[in-house]
Design a protein around this motif. Structure first.
Motif, PDB file in Angstrom:
ATOM      1  N   TYR B  75       0.845  -1.193   0.000  1.00  0.00           N
ATOM      2  CA  TYR B  75       0.000   0.000   0.000  1.00  0.00           C
ATOM      3  C   TYR B  75       0.878   1.239   0.000  1.00  0.00           C
ATOM      4  O   TYR B  75       1.981   1.223   0.560  1.00  0.00           O
ATOM      5  CB  TYR B  75      -0.887   0.015   1.256  1.00  0.00           C
ATOM      6  CG  TYR B  75      -1.891  -1.094   1.263  1.00  0.00           C
ATOM      7  CD1 TYR B  75      -3.167  -0.895   0.738  1.00  0.00           C
ATOM      8  CD2 TYR B  75      -1.570  -2.357   1.765  1.00  0.00           C
ATOM      9  CE1 TYR B  75      -4.092  -1.925   0.729  1.00  0.00           C
ATOM     10  CE2 TYR B  75      -2.492  -3.395   1.745  1.00  0.00           C
ATOM     11  CZ  TYR B  75      -3.756  -3.174   1.229  1.00  0.00           C
ATOM     12  OH  TYR B  75      -4.655  -4.194   1.209  1.00  0.00           O
ATOM     13  N   ARG B  76       0.406   2.299  -0.616  1.00  0.00           N
ATOM     14  CA  ARG B  76       1.141   3.555  -0.537  1.00  0.00           C
ATOM     15  C   ARG B  76       1.157   4.005   0.930  1.00  0.00           C
ATOM     16  O   ARG B  76       0.159   3.908   1.634  1.00  0.00           O
ATOM     17  CB  ARG B  76       0.486   4.615  -1.414  1.00  0.00           C
ATOM     18  CG  ARG B  76       1.363   5.839  -1.581  1.00  0.00           C
ATOM     19  CD  ARG B  76       0.748   6.814  -2.558  1.00  0.00           C
ATOM     20  NE  ARG B  76       1.150   6.564  -3.923  1.00  0.00           N
ATOM     21  CZ  ARG B  76       2.225   7.119  -4.497  1.00  0.00           C
ATOM     22  NH1 ARG B  76       3.032   7.909  -3.797  1.00  0.00           N
ATOM     23  NH2 ARG B  76       2.502   6.869  -5.753  1.00  0.00           N
ATOM     24  N   ASN B  77       2.312   4.465   1.367  1.00  0.00           N
ATOM     25  CA  ASN B  77       2.463   4.829   2.774  1.00  0.00           C
ATOM     26  C   ASN B  77       3.454   5.973   2.845  1.00  0.00           C
ATOM     27  O   ASN B  77       4.666   5.764   2.774  1.00  0.00           O
ATOM     28  CB  ASN B  77       2.955   3.594   3.549  1.00  0.00           C
ATOM     29  CG  ASN B  77       3.035   3.841   5.044  1.00  0.00           C
ATOM     30  OD1 ASN B  77       3.852   4.633   5.487  1.00  0.00           O
ATOM     31  ND2 ASN B  77       2.192   3.161   5.804  1.00  0.00           N
ATOM     32  N   GLY B 130      -7.955   1.350  -0.991  1.00  0.00           N
ATOM     33  CA  GLY B 130      -8.270   0.087  -1.656  1.00  0.00           C
ATOM     34  C   GLY B 130      -7.323  -0.199  -2.808  1.00  0.00           C
ATOM     35  O   GLY B 130      -7.189  -1.341  -3.233  1.00  0.00           O
ATOM     36  N   GLU B 131      -6.645   0.832  -3.317  1.00  0.00           N
ATOM     37  CA  GLU B 131      -5.689   0.621  -4.404  1.00  0.00           C
ATOM     38  C   GLU B 131      -4.346   0.166  -3.834  1.00  0.00           C
ATOM     39  O   GLU B 131      -4.019   0.464  -2.680  1.00  0.00           O
ATOM     40  CB  GLU B 131      -5.521   1.909  -5.216  1.00  0.00           C
ATOM     41  CG  GLU B 131      -6.815   2.329  -5.904  1.00  0.00           C
ATOM     42  CD  GLU B 131      -6.685   3.623  -6.691  1.00  0.00           C
ATOM     43  OE1 GLU B 131      -7.492   3.813  -7.617  1.00  0.00           O
ATOM     44  OE2 GLU B 131      -5.790   4.442  -6.395  1.00  0.00           O
ATOM     45  N   ALA B 164      -6.197  -1.319  -9.149  1.00  0.00           N
ATOM     46  CA  ALA B 164      -7.359  -0.670  -8.547  1.00  0.00           C
ATOM     47  C   ALA B 164      -7.897  -1.564  -7.430  1.00  0.00           C
ATOM     48  O   ALA B 164      -7.495  -2.719  -7.290  1.00  0.00           O
ATOM     49  CB  ALA B 164      -8.419  -0.449  -9.612  1.00  0.00           C
ATOM     50  N   ALA B 165      -8.798  -1.017  -6.645  1.00  0.00           N
ATOM     51  CA  ALA B 165      -9.460  -1.846  -5.636  1.00  0.00           C
ATOM     52  C   ALA B 165     -10.222  -2.958  -6.355  1.00  0.00           C
ATOM     53  O   ALA B 165     -10.750  -2.757  -7.440  1.00  0.00           O
ATOM     54  CB  ALA B 165     -10.409  -0.993  -4.811  1.00  0.00           C
ATOM     55  N   THR B 297      -6.551 -11.769  -0.049  1.00  0.00           N
ATOM     56  CA  THR B 297      -5.671 -10.620  -0.255  1.00  0.00           C
ATOM     57  C   THR B 297      -6.261  -9.663  -1.279  1.00  0.00           C
ATOM     58  O   THR B 297      -6.305  -8.454  -1.065  1.00  0.00           O
ATOM     59  CB  THR B 297      -4.286 -11.107  -0.713  1.00  0.00           C
ATOM     60  OG1 THR B 297      -3.687 -11.778   0.388  1.00  0.00           O
ATOM     61  CG2 THR B 297      -3.399  -9.946  -1.133  1.00  0.00           C
ATOM     62  N   ALA B 298      -6.729 -10.200  -2.401  1.00  0.00           N
ATOM     63  CA  ALA B 298      -7.256  -9.335  -3.454  1.00  0.00           C
ATOM     64  C   ALA B 298      -8.561  -8.678  -3.005  1.00  0.00           C
ATOM     65  O   ALA B 298      -8.712  -7.463  -3.043  1.00  0.00           O
ATOM     66  CB  ALA B 298      -7.470 -10.128  -4.735  1.00  0.00           C
TER      67      ALA B 298
END
Lengths: 354, 354
Positions: B75-77, B130-131, B164-165, B297-298
């Motif tokens: 995840y972006r963090n 969610g992405e 994408a989510a 996971t997905a």
């Protein structure tokens, strides 16, 4: 459809020298047949050099095992070659493909692939009895996409291996009571990669114990005999030939079917039925079951000398036994052209100029 | 071990533009991590351009499905990225590899692969809730040899997809009473290709009937619930959370384990047990089972709105239900850094200069 013959394939054949020592399935012929499926259509087939496949790292076959294959042999036959019942392999490959939602390879394309490779490799077929060109048609899903759905694109190949006779010798079988090679409602009657991957652990364990092959039991009852991986099972009891009936988790072997036909011709009584493993072991111990053997395209007919499990060893009186010997000789005589092709099992292929 | 970063990989990253529309697992990052296993040793890892693999046509993975994989998300963090419990995926991949007689990828190599790809792709991670960057480590047998034995050579890759989510929406599940995805003593608790290939036929059939996913039953009794392919199953009955106990044919989901931990923290009572499908259907009909959902996971947490079989449809009262919603939010809050990482689930990865 017209087959394209790539000039590089011919060049490869001209430059190829058969090594002196052939194993089974280890020396690969320098050409292969390829056809592609995309947008619902098959391309025409091509004979191309044997070379690495370029596969996208996200290709379905690499993640979800969308692959099936066949194994058959071409025998040297005069100036050309003889294929043994290839239409049975074509039909089985269609069955396997359908089980994994792959487009069945049309029989005409399958035969074109097998015959083209055989024709161009005819001069590479070793000539001693038992030696052959082992043909391996296979079909893989190539679409690069990580979703768990059937691939939209496929490659069909036929590769070939000039091979020595495959003599596993007298085989010691380990009765596999822990693992299964396929599930009830699974893929046991299809020739698909996953069945073989699942069998590797059993094979590794039994080799450590000094055994040669797993004897798989039915996944539905864990009590009746199914098959060996890649071979069907036969036992002789009081002169009667017994083999497990096809039940959905057994692969329908071409050699199995051929042996049943030959046995009936020899007036050997044949029973296709459920064989309870404990009954079988008791009959081996009492001597009523005097011989057992396995059969398959690679091994033809291979004697079983012993069955084993955690409770002990059960030795067969004769390995090879007389029934196995008789059936093996009768089959090989037809395959190698020494006796009449009275069942229409042989397809001649003329050698191609290369 | 030192990681080689190929200059072409960096060039690929510089030239890459993220398309506006991302699906899930369809857009591939332009780099991948690779390590090779030969003669009993792992090579050091490399970051290389995403490009077709060169595989010998006789490579074991293509014929005998010797392949296993993992799926996890970064995840972006902040300026970098966060991995969610990657050590669980490393351990599970070792388990899967061992089941298929493949060399387990050392945890350090697995982590190096996952962290390197994440670091170099950090700027490609989409930033909406969610992405994520979906990471797909996989291991394949590459030895060119047609004998049914374990490969002597392997490739380990980590590929990645900015995604994408994944919102499957309210899912309608078909209760699969015919096919099995794995056998008793098979590969059901391993993440191997064959399980997924075997599931494709069921998925194709249920899509024709208007359903979304198969609900797989235990291959040992065909009566208790196992899982969906790629997702674990949960049901809420009288406020108590029920999920099938791990039984050897269920994949041990990282999300499953995380949800159980979160539920216990919320004082939701949790039962890991055998869930009889007919009992479950009766409880859905009576309203005692008020919600059901799947996790992976997905899909993270995905509501189930309906169960169906030949006897009819069983609608769930609420989809999404309150328990699913609460668990989904709690999990995503940790994954996306909005709440404290109180279980030590998050591994930060700094973006690499590229």
């Amino acid at each position: 459809m017209s087959i394209k013959i790539q000039p590089e394939a011919i060049a490869n054949l001209r430059g190829f020298e058969l090594p002196e020592r052939l194993g089974f399935g280890t020396v690969m012929a320098p050409v292969m047949f390829r056809a592609r499926y995309e947008d619902g259509c098959w391309s025409s087939g091509e004979l191309v050099p044997y070379a690495p496949l370029m596969l996208d790292p996200a290709a379905k076959v690499l993640h979800y095992a969308q692959s099936c294959f066949e194994g058959l042999k071409a025998y040297r036959n005069g100036s050309g070659a003889a294929l043994f019942r290839p239409e049975r392999n074509a039909a089985r490959m269609q069955h396997s493909a359908e089980r994994l939602c792959m487009p069945p390879v049309p029989e005409s394309l399958f035969m074109e692939g097998v015959r083209t490779v055989t024709a161009y490799c005819a001069n590479l077929i070793p000539a001693n009895s038992g030696e052959s060109l082992y043909l391996r048609p296979f079909l893989i899903g190539t679409q690069p996409d990580l979703s768990v759905t059937a691939s939209s694109a496929y490659d069909f190949y036929v590769i070939a291996s000039p091979s020595a006779a495959y003599h596993p010798g007298n085989m010691r079988l380990w009765i596999e009571r822990e693992d299964s090679r396929a599930a009830v409602g699974g893929t046991g009657d299809s020739k698909v990669g996953g069945n073989y991957a699942a069998s590797l652990q059993s094979i590794a364990r039994l080799k450590e114990r000094g055994y040669d092959q797993s004897l798989w039991l039915s996944p539905s009852n864990r009590q009746t005999v199914d098959e060996l991986s890649g071979m069907n099972f036969f036992a002789v009891m009081d002169g009667v030939l017994h083999t497990p009936a096809l039940n959905g988790s057994i692969l329908e072997g071409v050699t199995r079917d051929s042996l049943l036909t030959l046995a009936r011709e020899m007036d050997i009584e044949v029973h296709e039925r459920d064989i309870d493993i404990d009954d079988l072991l008791a009959l081996v111990r009492s001597g009523t079951c005097s011989e057992a053997f396995a059969c398959g395209t690679a091994a033809i007919v291979s004697p079983i000398s012993e069955l084993g499990d955690d409770n002990g060893n059960y030795k067969l009186n004769s390995a090879p036994g007389p029934v196995a010997e008789k059936l093996r000789a009768a089959l090989l005589d037809i395959q190698e052209g020494r006796s009449e092709d009275r069942f229409g099992w042989i397809q001649r292929v003329e050698a191609a100029e290369s």
